[in-house]
Structures are given as structure tokens and as C-alpha cells.
Scaffold this active site. Structure first.
Site, PDB file in Angstrom:
ATOM      1  N   HIS A   1      26.653  39.398  36.980  1.00  0.00           N
ATOM      2  CA  HIS A   1      26.358  40.139  38.210  1.00  0.00           C
ATOM      3  C   HIS A   1      25.341  41.237  37.903  1.00  0.00           C
ATOM      4  O   HIS A   1      25.469  41.933  36.897  1.00  0.00           O
ATOM      5  CB  HIS A   1      27.650  40.748  38.769  1.00  0.00           C
TER       6      HIS A   1
ATOM      7  N   LEU B   1      34.574  31.163  44.808  1.00  0.00           N
ATOM      8  CA  LEU B   1      35.419  30.058  44.356  1.00  0.00           C
ATOM      9  C   LEU B   1      36.792  30.163  45.003  1.00  0.00           C
ATOM     10  O   LEU B   1      37.302  31.256  45.239  1.00  0.00           O
ATOM     11  CB  LEU B   1      35.604  30.114  42.841  1.00  0.00           C
TER      12      LEU B   1
HETATM   13  C1  GRF Z   1      21.212  36.774  38.968  1.00  0.00           C
HETATM   14  O1  GRF Z   1      20.671  38.032  39.246  1.00  0.00           O
HETATM   15  C2  GRF Z   1      22.715  36.851  38.874  1.00  0.00           C
HETATM   16  O2  GRF Z   1      23.174  38.061  38.353  1.00  0.00           O
HETATM   17  C3  GRF Z   1      23.141  36.721  40.300  1.00  0.00           C
HETATM   18  O3  GRF Z   1      22.251  35.784  40.857  1.00  0.00           O
HETATM   19  C4  GRF Z   1      21.023  35.801  40.118  1.00  0.00           C
HETATM   20  C5  GRF Z   1      20.795  34.395  39.658  1.00  0.00           C
HETATM   21  O4  GRF Z   1      19.555  34.237  39.026  1.00  0.00           O
HETATM   22  N1  GRF Z   1      24.537  36.341  40.381  1.00  0.00           N
HETATM   23  P1  GRF Z   1      19.252  32.915  38.217  1.00  0.00           P
HETATM   24  O5  GRF Z   1      19.491  31.745  39.181  1.00  0.00           O
HETATM   25  O6  GRF Z   1      20.182  32.853  37.044  1.00  0.00           O
HETATM   26  O7  GRF Z   1      17.824  33.014  37.822  1.00  0.00           O
END
Ligand code: GRF
Length: 208
Positions: free
Chosen positions: A114, A98
């Protein structure tokens, strides 16, 4: 912004699968989010998460980032979020950094999930990074978004053991389950207004 008495409005930014979005939608439907998902915006037209939003009756918007500067793109995102009265922005697998334009419009009100125990293993493919490093414990983190990459103050974390026979994929699947548990909890906590900031530390105010 929502008016007093109305549930807080959460805007979710996605780029793909949307399983964390689903966890937020499910928590909102069960009155466990402390607010409702008011809009979902994806920078990728094919993102499966858009269909999850539509199924839940939530406006699902595509805002392609290609051919525009980061600031131009983020100004468009901001316009969508503000048009839907969003109070809190959740990044859920949103694969772009962002710009300050968006972060400064929502100070302390942008969250990200994360798949590692930050500050270990920021950036892409965090589960594989942890597996390759040989850590015995990894996990999931929900943090406030600042202008760095996965550097903002931590709201909640859940540890996930790394097993001897794990693959990066198996580890990622267990971490994802932790993400789905802590993301709605973190949103609820932030929306409760009970988090107090001391430097980098976010502490939950206890009732008097
Ligand atoms: C997740 O592992 C999140 O931590 C990371 O990207 C992935 C997204 O998965 N930032 P989803 O699209 O929510 O299934």
C-alpha cells in the site's frame, strides 16, 4: 502446496500495470524472493502486468469478476491458486476487496502493498491523500491482509519524505520505488517463517 525442498510458490493477483509484480519477478530471478512466482491472475483482461508474467514464463490467467458475487469470484481465484500449488498470495495493485473465502484459505499468507505509512491514508489514492493532508513523511507499507480495508498487521514499511515542491505524481513515483524495495523483502521474510505474531505486532525472530 509445494513439497519440501521445492521453492515456495507465490501467486500474484493484479488489476493493472504490474510494476510491483515485476519487482517480485525480478527478485525471484535473482534468488532474492525466497520462492518463485507460480501464477499471476488478473481480474482485468487488459492489465499490462499479464504481459510481464508471460515474458517471465509465468502462467498468466484472466478471471473477470463482472457479473458474479465477490465470493463466487474469489472461489475461482482460489481454484487457480490451488491448482498452481500456491503457498503465499501477493496482492499487487489488485483493485478489489477480498472475501473471507480467500483470506481464510490462506491464513496469515496473503500480503498487500500500500502506498502510504499505514494506518494513515488507507484506501484509494493514498499518495494524493497524504499530499493534500500536508504530511511531511509518507511511504510504503507491506501488510498481511485481513477482512478490513488496509487494516492487517504490518510486515515492513519504508518512509519517504514529502518535499516542498512535490506533486502527488512525483510523490507517488518515489513511493513506488520504496514499494519495489520492500515488497520482495517482505515476501522473503514471511516465507522464511521467522515472523512471530504478538497481537497485531509481527516481530522477526532473531537467530539463537
Ligand atoms: C501501487 O501503488 C500499490 O501500492 C497499490 O496499487 C499500485 C499498483 O501499482 N496497491 P503496480 O500495478 O504494482 O504498478
Amino acid at each position: 502446496m509445494s513439497v519440501p525442498g521445492d521453492p515456495a510458490r507465490v501467486g500474484v493477483l493484479i488489476s493493472g500495470r504490474g510494476s510491483n509484480l515485476q519487482a517480485l519477478l525480478d527478485a525471484a530471478a535473482a534468488y532474492r524472493l525466497g520462492g518463485r512466482v507460480a501464477v499471476v491472475v488478473s481480474n482485468v483482461a487488459e492489465a499490462a502486468g499479464l504481459e510481464r508474467a508471460r515474458r517471465a514464463g509465468v502462467p498468466a490467467i484472466v478471471q473477470d469478476h463482472r457479473g458474479r458475487s465477490r465470493e463466487e469470484h474469489d472461489l475461482s481465484l482460489l481454484a487457480h491458486l490451488q491448482a498452481h500449488g500456491v503457498d503465499l498470495v501477493c496482492l499487487a495493485g489488485y483493485m478489489r476487496l477480498l472475501s473471507p473465502v480467500l483470506i481464510r484459505a490462506y491464513p496469515g499468507r496473503v500480503l498487500n502493498v500500500h502506498p502510504s505509512l499505514l494506518p494513515a491514508f488507507p484506501g484509494l489514492d493514498a499518495q494524493r491523500q497524504a499530499w493534500e493532508h500536508g504530511v511531511k513523511v509518507s511511504g510504503a507499507t507491506v501488510h498481511l491482509v485481513d477482512e478490513g480495508l488496509d487494516t492487517g498487521p504490518i510486515v515492513l514499511q519504508e518512509a519517504v519524505p514529502v518535499l516542498a515542491d512535490d506533486t502527488p505524481q512525483a510523490l507517488a513515483a518515489r513511493i513506488l520505488e520504496a514499494e519495489h524495495r520492500i515488497y520482495p523483502q517482505a515476501v522473503r521474510l514471511v516465507l522464511s517463517g521467522r515472523l512471530v505474531r504478538q497481537g497485531r505486532r509481527l516481530l522477526e525472530e532473531t537467530a539463537p
